[in-house]
Design a protein around this motif. Structure first.
Motif, PDB file in Angstrom:
ATOM      1  N   TYR A  84      28.583 -47.481  41.483  1.00  0.00           N
ATOM      2  CA  TYR A  84      28.553 -46.236  40.715  1.00  0.00           C
ATOM      3  C   TYR A  84      27.948 -45.143  41.581  1.00  0.00           C
ATOM      4  O   TYR A  84      27.338 -45.419  42.610  1.00  0.00           O
ATOM      5  CB  TYR A  84      27.703 -46.394  39.441  1.00  0.00           C
ATOM      6  CG  TYR A  84      28.147 -47.542  38.561  1.00  0.00           C
ATOM      7  CD1 TYR A  84      29.298 -47.435  37.800  1.00  0.00           C
ATOM      8  CD2 TYR A  84      27.419 -48.722  38.514  1.00  0.00           C
ATOM      9  CE1 TYR A  84      29.710 -48.495  36.993  1.00  0.00           C
ATOM     10  CE2 TYR A  84      27.828 -49.780  37.724  1.00  0.00           C
ATOM     11  CZ  TYR A  84      28.974 -49.662  36.962  1.00  0.00           C
ATOM     12  OH  TYR A  84      29.382 -50.701  36.184  1.00  0.00           O
ATOM     13  N   GLY A  85      28.036 -43.903  41.144  1.00  0.00           N
ATOM     14  CA  GLY A  85      27.417 -42.790  41.847  1.00  0.00           C
ATOM     15  C   GLY A  85      25.910 -42.815  41.680  1.00  0.00           C
ATOM     16  O   GLY A  85      25.371 -43.506  40.811  1.00  0.00           O
ATOM     17  N   ALA A  89      23.162 -49.176  42.468  1.00  0.00           N
ATOM     18  CA  ALA A  89      23.771 -47.948  42.996  1.00  0.00           C
ATOM     19  C   ALA A  89      22.706 -47.007  43.539  1.00  0.00           C
ATOM     20  O   ALA A  89      22.883 -46.389  44.593  1.00  0.00           O
ATOM     21  CB  ALA A  89      24.589 -47.254  41.913  1.00  0.00           C
ATOM     22  N   ARG A  90      21.589 -46.911  42.862  1.00  0.00           N
ATOM     23  CA  ARG A  90      20.527 -46.012  43.326  1.00  0.00           C
ATOM     24  C   ARG A  90      19.852 -46.535  44.591  1.00  0.00           C
ATOM     25  O   ARG A  90      19.429 -45.764  45.435  1.00  0.00           O
ATOM     26  CB  ARG A  90      19.521 -45.775  42.213  1.00  0.00           C
ATOM     27  CG  ARG A  90      20.159 -44.952  41.085  1.00  0.00           C
ATOM     28  CD  ARG A  90      19.212 -44.672  39.964  1.00  0.00           C
ATOM     29  NE  ARG A  90      18.218 -43.672  40.298  1.00  0.00           N
ATOM     30  CZ  ARG A  90      18.370 -42.367  40.124  1.00  0.00           C
ATOM     31  NH1 ARG A  90      19.502 -41.889  39.669  1.00  0.00           N
ATOM     32  NH2 ARG A  90      17.391 -41.531  40.414  1.00  0.00           N
ATOM     33  N   ARG A 146      27.259 -43.162  32.923  1.00  0.00           N
ATOM     34  CA  ARG A 146      28.226 -43.876  32.080  1.00  0.00           C
ATOM     35  C   ARG A 146      29.457 -44.233  32.889  1.00  0.00           C
ATOM     36  O   ARG A 146      29.764 -43.611  33.888  1.00  0.00           O
ATOM     37  CB  ARG A 146      28.596 -43.048  30.861  1.00  0.00           C
ATOM     38  CG  ARG A 146      29.244 -41.713  31.173  1.00  0.00           C
ATOM     39  CD  ARG A 146      29.613 -40.963  29.906  1.00  0.00           C
ATOM     40  NE  ARG A 146      28.448 -40.681  29.114  1.00  0.00           N
ATOM     41  CZ  ARG A 146      27.948 -39.481  28.894  1.00  0.00           C
ATOM     42  NH1 ARG A 146      28.530 -38.423  29.410  1.00  0.00           N
ATOM     43  NH2 ARG A 146      26.889 -39.310  28.155  1.00  0.00           N
ATOM     44  N   ASP A 147      30.135 -45.265  32.430  1.00  0.00           N
ATOM     45  CA  ASP A 147      31.402 -45.645  33.048  1.00  0.00           C
ATOM     46  C   ASP A 147      32.516 -45.437  32.019  1.00  0.00           C
ATOM     47  O   ASP A 147      32.332 -44.726  31.037  1.00  0.00           O
ATOM     48  CB  ASP A 147      31.345 -47.084  33.548  1.00  0.00           C
ATOM     49  CG  ASP A 147      31.035 -48.098  32.460  1.00  0.00           C
ATOM     50  OD1 ASP A 147      30.909 -47.702  31.287  1.00  0.00           O
ATOM     51  OD2 ASP A 147      30.923 -49.296  32.779  1.00  0.00           O
ATOM     52  N   LEU A 170      28.235 -46.613  54.726  1.00  0.00           N
ATOM     53  CA  LEU A 170      29.297 -47.107  53.847  1.00  0.00           C
ATOM     54  C   LEU A 170      28.979 -46.984  52.365  1.00  0.00           C
ATOM     55  O   LEU A 170      29.724 -47.522  51.533  1.00  0.00           O
ATOM     56  CB  LEU A 170      29.598 -48.572  54.184  1.00  0.00           C
ATOM     57  CG  LEU A 170      30.108 -48.840  55.595  1.00  0.00           C
ATOM     58  CD1 LEU A 170      30.269 -50.330  55.820  1.00  0.00           C
ATOM     59  CD2 LEU A 170      31.414 -48.108  55.836  1.00  0.00           C
ATOM     60  N   ALA A 171      27.921 -46.282  51.994  1.00  0.00           N
ATOM     61  CA  ALA A 171      27.517 -46.162  50.593  1.00  0.00           C
ATOM     62  C   ALA A 171      28.634 -45.683  49.670  1.00  0.00           C
ATOM     63  O   ALA A 171      28.788 -46.224  48.575  1.00  0.00           O
ATOM     64  CB  ALA A 171      26.294 -45.260  50.462  1.00  0.00           C
ATOM     65  N   PRO A 172      29.434 -44.693  50.044  1.00  0.00           N
ATOM     66  CA  PRO A 172      30.488 -44.268  49.122  1.00  0.00           C
ATOM     67  C   PRO A 172      31.513 -45.372  48.820  1.00  0.00           C
ATOM     68  O   PRO A 172      32.172 -45.334  47.788  1.00  0.00           O
ATOM     69  CB  PRO A 172      31.169 -43.110  49.850  1.00  0.00           C
ATOM     70  CG  PRO A 172      30.182 -42.633  50.846  1.00  0.00           C
ATOM     71  CD  PRO A 172      29.369 -43.822  51.223  1.00  0.00           C
TER      72      PRO A 172
END
Length: 104
Positions: A58-59, A93-94, A64-65, A51-53
């Motif tokens: 964030y990616g 996110a990482r 940046r956002d 389910l990570a996506p």
């Protein structure tokens, strides 16, 4: 007793032959608790990886956002729950995406 009184041999179901199920049936007490805890933790990590996506804010390599750059080594905040790295990446996110990345 005659030979006709014997019970027919019933083949165990496919899941009963799995090593984890066999170990779960043989274990008792603390051993069973640790086995169940390990299975739950492993299942959780697999679910997070799948389910990570959908759950990562964030990616994996997003810097940046919509408001601009993240900033380097920011402490944990509402925008970045685990803070940011020296390179300006969001740590949460990482961590979430890290399970999905392949080693080079």
């Amino acid at each position: 007793m005659s030979l006709t009184d014997e019970r027919p041999v019933v083949k165990p179901r496919w899941y009963a032959r799995l090593p984890v199920v066999r170990q779960l049936r043989q274990s008792v007490g603390l051993q069973r608790g640790m086995l169940v805890a390990g299975l739950v933790i492993t299942g959780f990590f697999i679910l997070v990886a799948i389910l990570a996506p959908f759950i990562a804010p964030y990616g994996f390599s997003q810097l940046r956002d919509a408001h601009g750059n993240f900033g380097a080594q920011d402490p944990p905040s509402a925008a970045h729950w685990l803070g940011t790295t020296v390179g300006g990446y969001d740590v949460l996110a990482r961590v979430i995406w890290g399970r999905r990345r392949r080693c080079s």
